[in-house]
Design a protein around this motif. Structure first.
Motif, PDB file in Angstrom:
ATOM      1  N   ARG A   4       0.653  -1.084   0.059  1.00  0.00           N
ATOM      2  CA  ARG A   4      -0.411   0.201   0.188  1.00  0.00           C
ATOM      3  C   ARG A   4       0.832   1.270  -0.341  1.00  0.00           C
ATOM      4  O   ARG A   4       1.888   1.268   0.715  1.00  0.00           O
ATOM      5  N   THR A   5       0.405   2.375  -0.645  1.00  0.00           N
ATOM      6  CA  THR A   5       1.478   3.266  -0.977  1.00  0.00           C
ATOM      7  C   THR A   5       0.451   4.743  -0.084  1.00  0.00           C
ATOM      8  O   THR A   5      -0.783   4.672  -0.467  1.00  0.00           O
ATOM      9  N   VAL A   6       1.161   5.609   0.550  1.00  0.00           N
ATOM     10  CA  VAL A   6       0.367   6.335   1.234  1.00  0.00           C
ATOM     11  C   VAL A   6       0.803   7.999   0.672  1.00  0.00           C
ATOM     12  O   VAL A   6       2.112   7.959   0.465  1.00  0.00           O
ATOM     13  N   ALA A   7       0.042   8.248   0.007  1.00  0.00           N
ATOM     14  CA  ALA A   7      -1.244   8.673   0.116  1.00  0.00           C
ATOM     15  C   ALA A   7      -1.779   8.773  -1.231  1.00  0.00           C
ATOM     16  O   ALA A   7      -1.835   8.603  -2.172  1.00  0.00           O
ATOM     17  N   ASP A   8      -3.137   8.835  -1.284  1.00  0.00           N
ATOM     18  CA  ASP A   8      -4.236   8.937  -2.316  1.00  0.00           C
ATOM     19  C   ASP A   8      -4.995  10.132  -2.896  1.00  0.00           C
ATOM     20  O   ASP A   8      -4.896  10.610  -3.444  1.00  0.00           O
TER      21      ASP A   8
END
Length: 445
Positions: free
Chosen positions: A336-340
């Motif tokens: 998962r990569t932060v942010a959206d």
């Protein structure tokens, strides 16, 4: 060109106030202020470090964390309270023949209010027309005994309709849903609560507000509060807290955040480059932070990545535990990569908040990704109820690269070379995701 409106409507005199360290209230101009009142008792919190804001806005702006340093195993609230200097809002409202007061010296708002935020994010029309019948839940730890009264001050000053328990707009419950058996009160988290409910009001004035107060700041109790918010019918749940990732996060995902049909927003963090939980949950919309200022461009506003130093700024980065959601396709993180997405969070370009518990009652300016999370929750609410099987975190990805999002292309939040994970780029980047709202189209599905 959308007209920016840095000058909020004038309102009757408001009582001054301050929290914890005993700092003064914030204000925009040297307006008349009467009736300073004493604050009620509050849990003591240690004096927090004061830091300087980004020089690009005002080197004199200083702030302090609202909450005390959390005990081991607890989440930190992400509210940052301005303690001095001249904010972007004040600078935009300074007249050549007047002296601009310091943010901590005046007793009227010195941060952006509802009309500013609605203008900046193309929401003026939607905020006037949408949101009726929708409920935004605010999940925080501990009790703010003055939450409803302080919200009434905020909404009255800015000309928003009343939102009270009596008219059915406001409700406060514990993590078990009780309206009478509430957690112990806490001064720092009360500031966080005031910030959160005020930002939900600023973006979606017609929405109902459900405040769910966890017994403590552990992930287990905050997670139970999230579940209670959903059980009580909220389709938009804002979480302005976070902490270090752990191997338990995937189980927390399953227990607390896997709610199809519910838009769950989470602050990306205020410590610069590096991922936090629950912002790293694959089921939530992770919300980064920007510096927001008025501009002569066609939008009327401009934004860059919020960063003060390598340890002060919006969070971003790669999760160590959470799997990548199917709608996220960047290649720099295997998980998962932060942010959206993102919204204003720089305290130097912060937002106005009214608060009274444990401080001198009155106006303060706040920043941190604690501000951006409820702002984005409000945008989701303006967009309408998500479909029952959807994961609203995916909605902005369907609008990636379109005019429904303001692409933030300048600034960084740490040292990772020139990687998009900490440096703003055209298109997707870690600190700001796909950008900030331009209307509600990217938050509807």
């Amino acid at each position: 060109m959308r007209t920016s409106n840095p000058q909020e409507p004038a309102r009757p005199a408001i009582r001054g106030r301050w929290r914890r360290i005993g700092a003064a209230a914030v204000g925009t101009a040297a307006l008349v202020l009467a009736g300073f009142g004493a604050a009620g008792p509050a849990n003591a919190a240690p004096a927090a470090k004061v830091t300087s804001a980004a020089a690009s806005t005002s080197a004199k702006v200083t702030w302090s964390p609202a909450c005390s340093t959390p005990a081991k195993g607890q989440m930190a609230c992400k509210a940052l309270r301005v303690t001095g200097g001249t904010t972007a809002f004040q600078k935009a409202n300074t007249h050549a023949d007047a002296v601009t007061p310091k943010a901590a010296d005046a007793a009227t708002p010195s941060g952006y209010g509802p009309s500013n935020l609605q203008s900046a994010y193309g929401l003026t029309s939607a905020a006037a027309s949408n949101g009726s019948g929708e409920t935004i839940a605010i999940v925080d730890a501990y009790n703010d005994p003055n939450a409803e009264a302080d919200l009434a001050k905020y909404r009255s000053y800015y000309g928003l309709s009343a939102c009270t328990t009596a008219n059915g707009c406001f409700k406060k419950v514990s993590q078990t849903g009780s309206t009478t058996s509430l957690p112990s009160s806490d001064a720092g988290w009360s500031e966080e609560i005031s910030l959160d409910v005020d930002m939900a009001s600023a973006i979606c004035p017609n929405c109902n507000i459900l405040l769910v107060e966890a017994t403590s700041a552990t992930m287990a109790n905050l997670g139970k509060a999230v579940n209670e918010a959903v059980t009580l019918g909220a389709k938009y749940v804002s979480n302005s807290y976070g902490g270090s990732e752990s191997s338990s996060d995937t189980s927390y995902d399953t227990s607390y955040f896997n709610h199809p049909g519910v838009a769950i927003t989470v602050s990306a963090g205020d410590s610069g480059y590096g991922a936090e939980y629950p912002a790293a949950s694959k089921y939530v919309t992770s919300v980064g932070g920007t510096a927001l200022s008025t501009s002569s461009n066609s939008r009327g506003w401009t934004e860059s990545v919020w960063e003060t130093s390598s340890t002060e700024g919006t969070g971003s980065g790669c999760s160590s535990y959470d799997a990548k959601p199917t709608w996220q396709t960047d290649t720099g993180c295997s998980k998962r990569t932060v942010a959206d997405v993102s919204a204003v969070a720089d305290p130097a370009t912060g937002v106005s908040v009214y608060d009274s518990y444990g401080v001198t009652a009155g106006w303060y300016t706040f920043g941190g990704t604690s501000a951006s999370s409820p702002i984005i929750a409000g945008v989701y609410a303006l967009g309408g109820t998500p479909s029952s099987s959807s994961y609203p975190a995916s909605f902005p990805y369907a609008s990636a690269g379109t005019s429904a999002l303001n692409d933030v292309t300048s600034g960084s939040n740490g040292s990772c070379g020139s990687s998009y994970l900490c440096t703003a780029k055209s298109g997707y980047d870690g600190p700001t995701g796909w950008g900030t709202p331009e209307g509600v189209a990217a938050f509807t599905g």
